[in-house]
Scaffold this motif. Structure first.
Motif, PDB file in Angstrom:
ATOM      1  N   PRO A  48      -6.247   8.162  -2.531  1.00  0.00           N
ATOM      2  CA  PRO A  48      -6.403   7.534  -1.214  1.00  0.00           C
ATOM      3  C   PRO A  48      -7.505   6.482  -1.185  1.00  0.00           C
ATOM      4  N   LEU A  49      -8.552   6.662  -1.991  1.00  0.00           N
ATOM      5  CA  LEU A  49      -9.606   5.649  -2.047  1.00  0.00           C
ATOM      6  C   LEU A  49      -9.041   4.302  -2.482  1.00  0.00           C
ATOM      7  N   ILE A  50      -8.113   4.326  -3.427  1.00  0.00           N
ATOM      8  CA  ILE A  50      -7.530   3.084  -3.955  1.00  0.00           C
ATOM      9  C   ILE A  50      -6.606   2.451  -2.922  1.00  0.00           C
ATOM     10  N   LYS A  51      -5.822   3.273  -2.231  1.00  0.00           N
ATOM     11  CA  LYS A  51      -4.916   2.734  -1.210  1.00  0.00           C
ATOM     12  C   LYS A  51      -5.703   2.075  -0.087  1.00  0.00           C
ATOM     13  N   ARG A  52      -6.761   2.734   0.365  1.00  0.00           N
ATOM     14  CA  ARG A  52      -7.563   2.147   1.436  1.00  0.00           C
ATOM     15  C   ARG A  52      -8.238   0.860   0.968  1.00  0.00           C
ATOM     16  N   ARG A  53      -8.729   0.888  -0.258  1.00  0.00           N
ATOM     17  CA  ARG A  53      -9.408  -0.283  -0.804  1.00  0.00           C
ATOM     18  C   ARG A  53      -8.446  -1.464  -0.963  1.00  0.00           C
ATOM     19  N   ALA A  54      -7.163  -1.188  -1.264  1.00  0.00           N
ATOM     20  CA  ALA A  54      -6.191  -2.270  -1.440  1.00  0.00           C
ATOM     21  C   ALA A  54      -6.052  -3.102  -0.164  1.00  0.00           C
ATOM     22  N   ALA A  55      -6.063  -2.453   0.991  1.00  0.00           N
ATOM     23  CA  ALA A  55      -5.971  -3.194   2.252  1.00  0.00           C
ATOM     24  C   ALA A  55      -7.198  -4.067   2.454  1.00  0.00           C
ATOM     25  N   TRP A  56      -8.367  -3.522   2.146  1.00  0.00           N
ATOM     26  CA  TRP A  56      -9.593  -4.313   2.270  1.00  0.00           C
ATOM     27  C   TRP A  56      -9.615  -5.455   1.257  1.00  0.00           C
ATOM     28  N   MET A  57      -9.130  -5.196   0.049  1.00  0.00           N
ATOM     29  CA  MET A  57      -9.078  -6.242  -0.974  1.00  0.00           C
ATOM     30  C   MET A  57      -8.179  -7.394  -0.530  1.00  0.00           C
ATOM     31  N   ALA A  58      -7.019  -7.065   0.029  1.00  0.00           N
ATOM     32  CA  ALA A  58      -6.105  -8.103   0.504  1.00  0.00           C
ATOM     33  C   ALA A  58      -6.744  -8.921   1.623  1.00  0.00           C
ATOM     34  N   MET A  59      -7.420  -8.246   2.551  1.00  0.00           N
ATOM     35  CA  MET A  59      -8.062  -8.959   3.655  1.00  0.00           C
ATOM     36  C   MET A  59      -9.190  -9.842   3.138  1.00  0.00           C
ATOM     37  N   THR A  82      -8.753  14.901  15.255  1.00  0.00           N
ATOM     38  CA  THR A  82      -8.589  14.979  16.709  1.00  0.00           C
ATOM     39  C   THR A  82      -7.269  14.368  17.176  1.00  0.00           C
ATOM     40  N   LEU A  83      -6.897  13.195  16.635  1.00  0.00           N
ATOM     41  CA  LEU A  83      -5.696  12.476  17.078  1.00  0.00           C
ATOM     42  C   LEU A  83      -4.485  12.928  16.276  1.00  0.00           C
ATOM     43  N   ARG A  84      -3.906  14.082  16.636  1.00  0.00           N
ATOM     44  CA  ARG A  84      -2.761  14.634  15.909  1.00  0.00           C
ATOM     45  C   ARG A  84      -3.027  14.662  14.402  1.00  0.00           C
ATOM     46  N   GLY A  85      -4.202  15.124  14.047  1.00  0.00           N
ATOM     47  CA  GLY A  85      -4.570  15.239  12.642  1.00  0.00           C
ATOM     48  C   GLY A  85      -5.387  14.079  12.114  1.00  0.00           C
ATOM     49  N   PHE A  86      -5.455  12.971  12.843  1.00  0.00           N
ATOM     50  CA  PHE A  86      -6.256  11.830  12.403  1.00  0.00           C
ATOM     51  C   PHE A  86      -7.684  11.954  12.944  1.00  0.00           C
ATOM     52  N   PRO A  87      -8.686  11.565  12.155  1.00  0.00           N
ATOM     53  CA  PRO A  87     -10.078  11.642  12.618  1.00  0.00           C
ATOM     54  C   PRO A  87     -10.384  10.556  13.640  1.00  0.00           C
ATOM     55  N   PRO A  88     -11.452  10.726  14.447  1.00  0.00           N
ATOM     56  CA  PRO A  88     -11.788   9.732  15.477  1.00  0.00           C
ATOM     57  C   PRO A  88     -12.049   8.339  14.920  1.00  0.00           C
ATOM     58  N   SER A  89     -12.515   8.242  13.680  1.00  0.00           N
ATOM     59  CA  SER A  89     -12.836   6.931  13.106  1.00  0.00           C
ATOM     60  C   SER A  89     -11.598   6.087  12.814  1.00  0.00           C
ATOM     61  N   THR A  90     -10.409   6.672  12.907  1.00  0.00           N
ATOM     62  CA  THR A  90      -9.183   5.930  12.589  1.00  0.00           C
ATOM     63  C   THR A  90      -8.980   4.728  13.501  1.00  0.00           C
ATOM     64  N   ILE A 144       0.844  -1.193   0.000  1.00  0.00           N
ATOM     65  CA  ILE A 144       0.000   0.000   0.000  1.00  0.00           C
ATOM     66  C   ILE A 144       0.878   1.241   0.000  1.00  0.00           C
ATOM     67  N   GLY A 145       0.764   2.042  -1.053  1.00  0.00           N
ATOM     68  CA  GLY A 145       1.524   3.280  -1.127  1.00  0.00           C
ATOM     69  C   GLY A 145       2.984   3.097  -1.452  1.00  0.00           C
ATOM     70  N   ARG A 151       0.106   3.740   5.937  1.00  0.00           N
ATOM     71  CA  ARG A 151      -0.383   4.369   4.712  1.00  0.00           C
ATOM     72  C   ARG A 151      -1.882   4.118   4.526  1.00  0.00           C
ATOM     73  N   PHE A 152      -2.361   2.982   4.998  1.00  0.00           N
ATOM     74  CA  PHE A 152      -3.799   2.702   5.001  1.00  0.00           C
ATOM     75  C   PHE A 152      -4.530   3.733   5.854  1.00  0.00           C
ATOM     76  N   ALA A 153      -4.000   4.008   7.049  1.00  0.00           N
ATOM     77  CA  ALA A 153      -4.621   4.992   7.941  1.00  0.00           C
ATOM     78  C   ALA A 153      -4.510   6.402   7.383  1.00  0.00           C
ATOM     79  N   GLU A 154      -3.387   6.724   6.753  1.00  0.00           N
ATOM     80  CA  GLU A 154      -3.227   8.055   6.162  1.00  0.00           C
ATOM     81  C   GLU A 154      -4.191   8.272   5.003  1.00  0.00           C
ATOM     82  N   ALA A 155      -4.426   7.222   4.215  1.00  0.00           N
ATOM     83  CA  ALA A 155      -5.404   7.324   3.126  1.00  0.00           C
ATOM     84  C   ALA A 155      -6.798   7.561   3.693  1.00  0.00           C
ATOM     85  N   HIS A 156      -7.132   6.840   4.759  1.00  0.00           N
ATOM     86  CA  HIS A 156      -8.440   7.044   5.392  1.00  0.00           C
ATOM     87  C   HIS A 156      -8.564   8.456   5.958  1.00  0.00           C
TER      88      HIS A 156
END
Length: 447
Positions: free
Chosen positions: A227-238, A277-285, A193-194, A260-265
């Motif tokens: 970023p949509l593709i990077k995030r999707r790649a992790a889900w595709m692998a799983m 909220t979390l040093r630039g990351f959203p709560p859903s991370t 990823i990335g 990189r999965f989290a950064e894409a999200h």
């Protein structure tokens, strides 16, 4: 002769006989808004934007309100304009197949290495729920890895999930390749990823090699992709790993990297309107990482297992940065690669003292656990006194524990670089020679 048309029937069943169409009403740098689809569009649905000249721009719904749907695209928004028609394509399923082994695919299950690719007859969910925790098997037996640190003090059990925490340039990719080739598994699913585009082919051909690719499925999303593709790649692998697991196979899943999965999200969530909220990351991370990691691990009784290794990039060896902190809490162990160890030429550059396997003490015998404890005591004693030793301030005989650590540390440090082709028992026998047969040490080392 009977012909199997299941793959063709699956393709035909995915063709929709109706098409919902909306219109672009607003375009910004990273997203666009669509009117006319708010009562049909759902988060995660795919879209196709018709551009002037007849081309189409694919994308995905990331937010829905009463009057508009917000979407991001898989390619730059160049050419998008207010008034462009937008077709709603619905959710994109994935269809992994056994024929994918030995191939490189993208985040949509399309071939990246040339030639046709068979799609499986059944659709798998990108965001499937983890197995029922009350019905999952416990961790399985210890796995042989071919590397002495993992075959001794940092054991890896079947179904275990561990993180490899490392900065750039400390041998992370080489370690993952060694594990991909050395760990006992029926199938290896590798998510890149990335990664830099030029490194994909080099990693497959030279680092992983033909031996590693014989049983591997590589899912790749390069650094220049959306970023949509990077995030999707992790889900595709799983999802691919889950298909093989449900067939009763033991799957080794290697994800490089979870960061990189989290950064894409993060980019997607902020564009959709979530607050950082979390040093630039959203709560859903936090939930995003936990929900992905929980899908790996032991399967239900009667099914296979997914042994997972997730790499985590840590800038400046900061193990308390948000992604590292979240990941440590949801995994069954963490392996820390240290830049200082790498710079003095010891690979894999594992800091054994700071690394933990939570499969212990269960997967080791009483004697093996005693050896592991002894090794950790020696390493801790040496590291605590390292500054005094290196500056010449320590006097021999002042502390028996430090004297022992000075004698054993060089041999232990060399031991952790050794390959372990003969398995766990042989690795422990070699370790026993070092830590229990102190009388066999050269007289020069003891003096």
């Amino acid at each position: 002769m009977l012909t199997d048309f299941s793959a063709l029937q699956s393709e035909l069943s995915r063709i929709s006989n109706t098409v919902r169409v909306g219109r672009v009403v607003s375009v910004s740098t990273a997203s666009l808004e669509i009117a006319g689809l708010t009562h049909q569009a759902r988060i995660g649905d795919q879209i196709a934007i018709s551009l002037r000249g007849g081309s189409e721009l694919p994308g995905e719904i990331v937010g829905v309100s009463e009057s508009r749907a917000r979407a991001m695209t898989y390619a730059p928004l160049d050419g998008a304009a207010v008034g462009n028609p937008v077709r709603l394509l619905g959710p994109a399923g994935v269809h992994p197949d056994e024929s994918w082994v030995g191939r490189i695919v993208d985040a949509f299950g399309q071939p990246m290495d040339g030639g046709p690719l068979t799609q499986g007859p059944a659709s798998a969910s990108l965001r499937r729920a983890p197995p029922d925790p009350a019905k999952r098997k416990p961790l399985g037996p210890r796995l042989s890895t071919g590397l002495t640190p993992f075959d001794t003090v940092l054991p890896l059990a079947k179904g275990q999930r561990v993180g490899v925490f490392a900065g750039s340039g400390v041998g992370k990719s080489m370690l993952l390749a060694d594990l991909a080739k050395g760990i006992e598994a029926d199938v290896v699913v590798l998510a890149l990823i990335g990664e830099r585009g030029r490194e994909l082919r080099d990693f497959v051909d030279n680092v992983l090699g033909p031996e590693g690719m014989e049983r591997a499925v590589v899912v790749a999303a390069t650094s220049d992709q959306a970023p949509l593709i990077k995030r999707r790649a992790a889900w595709m692998a799983m999802a691919t790993a889950e298909v093989f697991r449900d067939q009763g196979k033991h799957v080794l899943l290697l994800t490089d990297s979870l960061t990189r999965f989290a950064e894409a999200h993060r980019e997607i969530a902020l564009t959709a309107g979530e607050s950082p909220t979390l040093r630039g990351f959203p709560p859903s991370t936090s939930n995003l990482i936990a929900s992905l990691c929980e899908r790996a691990g032991p399967g239900l009784f009667g099914k296979g297992d997914i042994t997972a290794i997730f790499s985590v990039l840590v800038a400046g060896s900061d193990m308390d940065e948000p992604i590292a902190d979240i990941t440590r809490g949801v995994l069954d162990g963490h392996i820390v690669l240290d830049r200082g160890i790498a710079e003095r030429g010891r690979f894999p550059a594992i800091d054994v003292r700071r690394s933990v396997s939570r499969s212990l003490p269960g997967v080791a015998t009483e004697g093996e656990n005693a050896q592991i404890a002894r090794v950790r005591q020696v390493l801790t004693a040496y590291e605590n006194a390292a500054l005094m030793i290196q500056t010449g301030l320590y006097s021999k005989g002042s502390d028996p524990a430090i004297d022992e650590a000075i004698r054993l540390w060089p041999r232990l440090d060399a031991f952790f670089t050794e390959k372990a082709p003969d398995g766990v028992a042989a690795s422990f026998a070699r370790l026993s020679e070092i830590i229990e047969n102190d009388s066999a040490l050269p007289a020069l080392q003891k003096s």
